[in-house]
Design an enzyme around this catalytic site. Structure first.
Site, mmCIF file in Angstrom:
data_model
loop_
_atom_site.group_PDB
_atom_site.id
_atom_site.type_symbol
_atom_site.label_atom_id
_atom_site.label_comp_id
_atom_site.label_asym_id
_atom_site.label_seq_id
_atom_site.Cartn_x
_atom_site.Cartn_y
_atom_site.Cartn_z
ATOM 1 N N TYR A 84 1.638 0.921 0.800
ATOM 2 C CA TYR A 84 0.271 0.766 0.176
ATOM 3 C C TYR A 84 -0.533 0.796 -0.531
ATOM 4 O O TYR A 84 -0.846 0.739 -1.138
ATOM 5 C CB TYR A 84 -0.212 0.036 1.749
ATOM 6 C CG TYR A 84 -1.412 -0.467 1.539
ATOM 7 C CD1 TYR A 84 -2.439 -2.039 1.960
ATOM 8 C CD2 TYR A 84 -2.657 0.566 1.447
ATOM 9 C CE1 TYR A 84 -3.283 -1.915 1.095
ATOM 10 C CE2 TYR A 84 -4.433 0.577 1.298
ATOM 11 C CZ TYR A 84 -4.588 -0.840 1.365
ATOM 12 O OH TYR A 84 -5.435 -1.077 1.922
ATOM 13 N N SER A 144 -9.094 0.048 -2.565
ATOM 14 C CA SER A 144 -9.736 0.932 -1.596
ATOM 15 C C SER A 144 -9.659 2.409 -1.599
ATOM 16 O O SER A 144 -8.871 2.973 -3.238
ATOM 17 C CB SER A 144 -8.107 1.039 -1.014
ATOM 18 O OG SER A 144 -8.066 1.527 0.590
HETATM 19 P P1 NAD Z 1 -7.610 -9.100 6.391
HETATM 20 O O1 NAD Z 1 -6.009 -9.084 7.266
HETATM 21 O O2 NAD Z 1 -8.511 -9.565 6.958
HETATM 22 O O3 NAD Z 1 -7.352 -10.266 5.039
HETATM 23 C C1 NAD Z 1 -5.631 -9.411 4.135
HETATM 24 C C2 NAD Z 1 -5.293 -10.898 3.847
HETATM 25 O O4 NAD Z 1 -4.380 -11.076 3.419
HETATM 26 C C3 NAD Z 1 -4.741 -11.569 5.852
HETATM 27 O O5 NAD Z 1 -6.051 -12.280 5.838
HETATM 28 C C4 NAD Z 1 -3.967 -13.078 5.096
HETATM 29 O O6 NAD Z 1 -4.480 -14.214 4.949
HETATM 30 C C5 NAD Z 1 -3.386 -12.446 3.406
HETATM 31 N N1 NAD Z 1 -2.402 -12.376 2.953
HETATM 32 C C6 NAD Z 1 -1.519 -11.010 3.213
HETATM 33 N N2 NAD Z 1 -0.197 -11.474 2.638
HETATM 34 C C7 NAD Z 1 -0.222 -12.705 2.235
HETATM 35 C C8 NAD Z 1 1.131 -13.563 1.824
HETATM 36 N N3 NAD Z 1 1.511 -13.433 1.527
HETATM 37 N N4 NAD Z 1 1.012 -14.819 1.576
HETATM 38 C C9 NAD Z 1 -1.087 -15.133 1.951
HETATM 39 N N5 NAD Z 1 -2.119 -14.309 2.657
HETATM 40 C C10 NAD Z 1 -1.921 -13.116 2.046
HETATM 41 O O7 NAD Z 1 -7.298 -7.771 6.250
HETATM 42 P P2 NAD Z 1 -8.785 -6.725 5.110
HETATM 43 O O8 NAD Z 1 -8.919 -5.547 5.600
HETATM 44 O O9 NAD Z 1 -9.501 -7.968 4.733
HETATM 45 O O10 NAD Z 1 -8.312 -7.389 3.736
HETATM 46 C C11 NAD Z 1 -9.149 -7.250 2.662
HETATM 47 C C12 NAD Z 1 -7.712 -6.579 1.751
HETATM 48 O O11 NAD Z 1 -9.548 -5.218 1.119
HETATM 49 C C13 NAD Z 1 -6.817 -6.437 1.145
HETATM 50 O O12 NAD Z 1 -6.964 -5.685 -0.329
HETATM 51 C C14 NAD Z 1 -6.748 -4.582 1.339
HETATM 52 O O13 NAD Z 1 -5.965 -3.571 0.786
HETATM 53 C C15 NAD Z 1 -7.935 -4.788 1.106
HETATM 54 N N6 NAD Z 1 -8.646 -2.891 1.873
HETATM 55 C C16 NAD Z 1 -8.924 -3.211 3.200
HETATM 56 C C17 NAD Z 1 -8.977 -1.791 4.151
HETATM 57 C C18 NAD Z 1 -9.700 -2.010 5.167
HETATM 58 O O14 NAD Z 1 -9.664 -0.785 6.218
HETATM 59 N N7 NAD Z 1 -9.287 -2.998 6.131
HETATM 60 C C19 NAD Z 1 -9.241 -0.490 3.440
HETATM 61 C C20 NAD Z 1 -9.357 -0.536 2.035
HETATM 62 C C21 NAD Z 1 -9.356 -1.955 1.301
#
Ligand code: NAD
Ligand code: MG
Length: 334
Positions: free
Chosen positions: A239, A226
């Site tokens: 986080y 991120s």
């Molecule tokens: P999202 O909620 O769609 O995806 C995150 C997923 O993590 C969830 O769908 C869930 O299936 C899984 N998860 C969380 N805890 C869990 C557990 N205990 N057991 C099983 N599954 C679990 O959100 P996203 O934003 O697509 O996140 C995906 C990645 O992107 C993450 O690593 C997040 O840190 C990273 N990210 C997101 C952003 C943003 O702005 N959305 C920015 C930078 C990085």
């Protein structure tokens, strides 16, 4: 969206008009395209108007949130991603494959010809079903493995189940994460802190250890990091440090595994419109103006990162390891 469709249709028609005009004056150009090819032209899209911009409606969902309840619904490339066999015959495991970046990667991988296993939290079955259907629609194997990544035994079983069902494994995407906003470090309980660490740091550690005996030269491990790894905000104390850890393990593991022909890379998204943000990941204040601080002036959509996950796994990126590829609307690093 309606206006947006009209705009893209109009610019598409203008683009086609330009091709016809050029062809009329230039006999060489006229021979270059058949009529069938012209609608397939890759018309440039304005990234500032391509997707919804803030302000967004107030919305909140219990963790971990569902795509179907988001307004507007994120774009994971369901209708737009086109593959070209870049991952033909490959076998991928993606955590958090039900929604967000994981779903975008799962759709893209299937359209590039890969068989895909997705893991998700059991309460996300509804989102996961949609992804499974989309993968199957490409004629690829789609394996759903729900379970809690905070459990070491489950992480080991997840990899074994994926290997058995797919008949091997050569792409591992550690993408799942927990993000909850807290104004103060004093608001983070030990239980909360542990939850974030277990999901974001321990689970990839357990999954990679379980996967390694199955990975052969040419395999790829990809982590989702991120912008928070480089420019942490004050409300994501726990986080943000897990994302710094992710960036760090990608770099150390890349060095360890390069001699074995296994590449390790990461993706560093900026603010992306996903379920994580509407289920405790951001304050309501931040959510309403989500993405407005970036030079692009809007959040990214998961679909806009899909090609990066493809690129990092593809054979033609064979010299890239220990790299973090960013996509953040102009802010932050790398
Ligand atoms: P999202 O909620 O769609 O995806 C995150 C997923 O993590 C969830 O769908 C869930 O299936 C899984 N998860 C969380 N805890 C869990 C557990 N205990 N057991 C099983 N599954 C679990 O959100 P996203 O934003 O697509 O996140 C995906 C990645 O992107 C993450 O690593 C997040 O840190 C990273 N990210 C997101 C952003 C943003 O702005 N959305 C920015 C930078 C990085
Ligand atoms: Mg989800």
């Amino acid at each position: 969206m309606e206006t947006q469709n009209k705009i893209s249709r109009r610019s598409a028609l203008t683009g086609m008009g330009a091709v016809f005009a050029t062809a009329a004056f230039n006999p060489i150009m006229a021979n270059a395209f058949t009529l069938n090819e012209i609608p397939m032209m890759n018309i440039p899209e304005d990234p500032t108007t391509k997707y919804p911009r803030p302000p967004f409606k107030e919305q909140s969902q219990p963790w971990p949130g569902l795509v179907s309840k988001m307004d507007p619904r994120p774009d994971h490339g369901e209708k737009s991603y086109k593959g070209s066999n870049r991952l033909k015959g490959r076998k991928a495991l993606i955590t958090g494959g039900d929604s967000g970046m994981g779903r975008a990667a799962a759709i893209a991988y299937a359209r590039e010809g890969a068989d895909v296993a997705i893991n998700y939290y059991p309460t996300e079955e509804e989102d996961a079903k949609e992804v499974i259907e989309l993968i199957k629609a490409e004629g690829r194997k789609a394996i759903a493995i729900p379970g809690d990544l905070r459990n070491e035994q489950f992480c080991k079983a997840l990899v074994e189940q994926a290997v058995t069902a797919l008949g091997g494994l050569d792409i591992v995407v550690n993408n799942a994460a927990r993000q909850q906003t807290h104004a103060s470090i004093l608001d983070i309980s030990t239980e909360e802190f542990d939850w974030t660490m277990k999901t974001n740091i321990y689970a990839p550690f357990w999954i990679i250890k379980a996967a390694l005996p199955h990975l052969k030269p040419g395999a790829s491990i990809i982590g989702t990091s991120s912008v928070q790894a480089y420019a942490p905000t004050e409300d994501l104390y726990d986080y943000a440090q897990t994302k710094a850890a992710t960036t760090n393990y990608i770099k150390s593991l890349a060095k360890q595994l390069a001699p074995k022909g296994i590449r390790v890379n990461g993706v560093a998204p900026g603010p992306i419109w996903t379920a994580l943000q509407v289920s405790g990941g951001a304050t309501m204040e931040k959510l309403k103006e989500f993405g407005s601080q970036t030079p692009m002036g809007r959040p990214g959509q998961p679909a806009e990162l899909a090609s990066i996950y493809v690129q990092l796994a593809a054979n033609d990126a064979s010299y890239a390891t220990g790299q973090i590829y960013g996509s953040s609307g102009g802010e932050g690093n790398p």
